[in-house]
Structure formats: structure tokens, C-alpha cells
Scaffold this motif. Structure first.
Motif: not given
Length: 180
Positions: A128-155
Motif C-alpha cells: 500500500m505504501q509503494a502503490a501510493a508512492l508510485l502514484e505520486r512519483d512514477p520514477h522514484p530513486s532507490n533512496a526515495r523508495i527506501r525512505a518511503e518504506l522506512s516506516g514499514n517494519l519487516c521482521r
């Protein structure tokens, strides 16, 4: 305008007596629902308990882990901290609203193709976070993706595969918009 500004008062609810049921009308995954629910019911409780949607997960209950992420008018939002009555009249999209098997949203398909999750508990929030990001920014950098997903925890620690899946989804969405 940022998503948080657009969500406005949805994230600040006023508790009321549990015995007080209030009518509530909202659109979830393209369908309008009318319910009677206590004013302090969270959006996550309503989605899981009343509408039987299992995409958003209960993780921390504080909006910190991302497992409960949904879209509210296209913005990624943490459903565990949003009062359901705060989003009355808004358009809610859950993981189920991003398509079913055979007709997956490109982000869901990329996560499956890249085998981006092990246990899958974080999957809802990440997708859901990724879909929202790609709706706003269809060309995100690797760093932008990591920053956007940083608040989502993957154990499980599959962050590298998750970032690859988002990059794959971005590529597929761009190809869909610009064929040839």
C-alpha cells in the motif's frame, strides 16, 4: 499538498461513550457501506471486524509499523490510529481493492514475482505504501523508495527484495503508460 494535510481531522478523533452508536457512511474499495458504529472505532477495527477485510493487519496499534496501511483518498494512512468516523465520505482502498489474483495491481504482481516477502505480515503495508508512492512519483530513486518504506517494519529482513519489487512495479507502470 501533502497527504497528511489532505487527511486533516481524520487523524484526530474525539472519544465518545462505547454505547453510543453513530451512523457512518464510507466508500471502501469502490463500494459504499452504511454502518452504525461507536465514534471511537478505528478504521482498522471497522475494516477487519465489520467489513471482514483481512488485508490491513493489526501490528502495533500506534501507527508505527505500517501493517495496517490503507489509502484514504489516495494517500497512504495508518488505519489503526484513524477514527472510522474521521474518514466518513472519503474513498478508502485496502489491499483487496488493488485487484484479485489474475488481475493484480502492478505493485501486488511485482511483489509476488520478486518473492519480496517471507512471512507476509508486512506485505499489506509495504504494498500500500509503494502503490501510493508510485502514484505520486512514477520514477522514484532507490533512496526515495527506501525512505518511503522506512516506516514499514519487516521482521523477516527482506527489505532488499521489497525495494527490488517496488523498482519492478515502477518499471511496469511506466511501460504500461508508455507502450513501445
Amino acid at each position: 499538498m501533502t497527504c497528511w494535510k489532505r487527511l486533516g481531522d481524520a487523524v484526530t478523533g474525539t472519544p465518545a461513550s462505547r454505547a453510543t452508536l453513530r451512523p457512518l457512511r464510507l466508500e471502501v474499495n469502490g463500494r459504499t457501506h452504511t454502518l452504525a458504529t461507536p465514534r471511537q472505532t478505528t478504521l482498522l477495527q471497522l475494516l477487519r471486524n465489520d467489513l471482514q477485510l483481512n488485508g490491513p493487519k493489526y501490528g502495533c496499534g500506534y501507527g508505527q509499523c505500517g501493517a495496517c496501511t490503507v489509502h484514504v483518498d489516495g494517500c497512504a494512512a495508518r488505519a489503526c490510529v484513524i477514527p472510522a468516523h474521521g474518514v466518513a465520505g472519503r474513498r478508502i482502498t485496502t489491499l483487496e481493492g488493488l485487484g484479485a489474483r489474475g488481475d493484480f495491481h502492478p505493485v501486488k504482481q511485482a511483489f509476488e514475482d520478486a518473492q519480496a516477502a517471507q512471512c507476509g505480515y508486512c506485505l499489506n503495508g509495504m504494498v500500500m505504501q509503494a502503490a501510493a508512492l508510485l502514484e505520486r512519483d512514477p520514477h522514484p530513486s532507490n533512496a526515495r523508495i527506501r525512505a518511503e518504506l522506512s516506516g514499514n517494519l519487516c521482521r523477516c529482513g527482506t527489505h532488499i527484495e521489497i525495494v527490488r519489487a517496488v523498482e519492478l512495479a515502477a518499471e511496469r507502470l511506466r511501460d504500461r503508460k508508455n507502450p513501445g
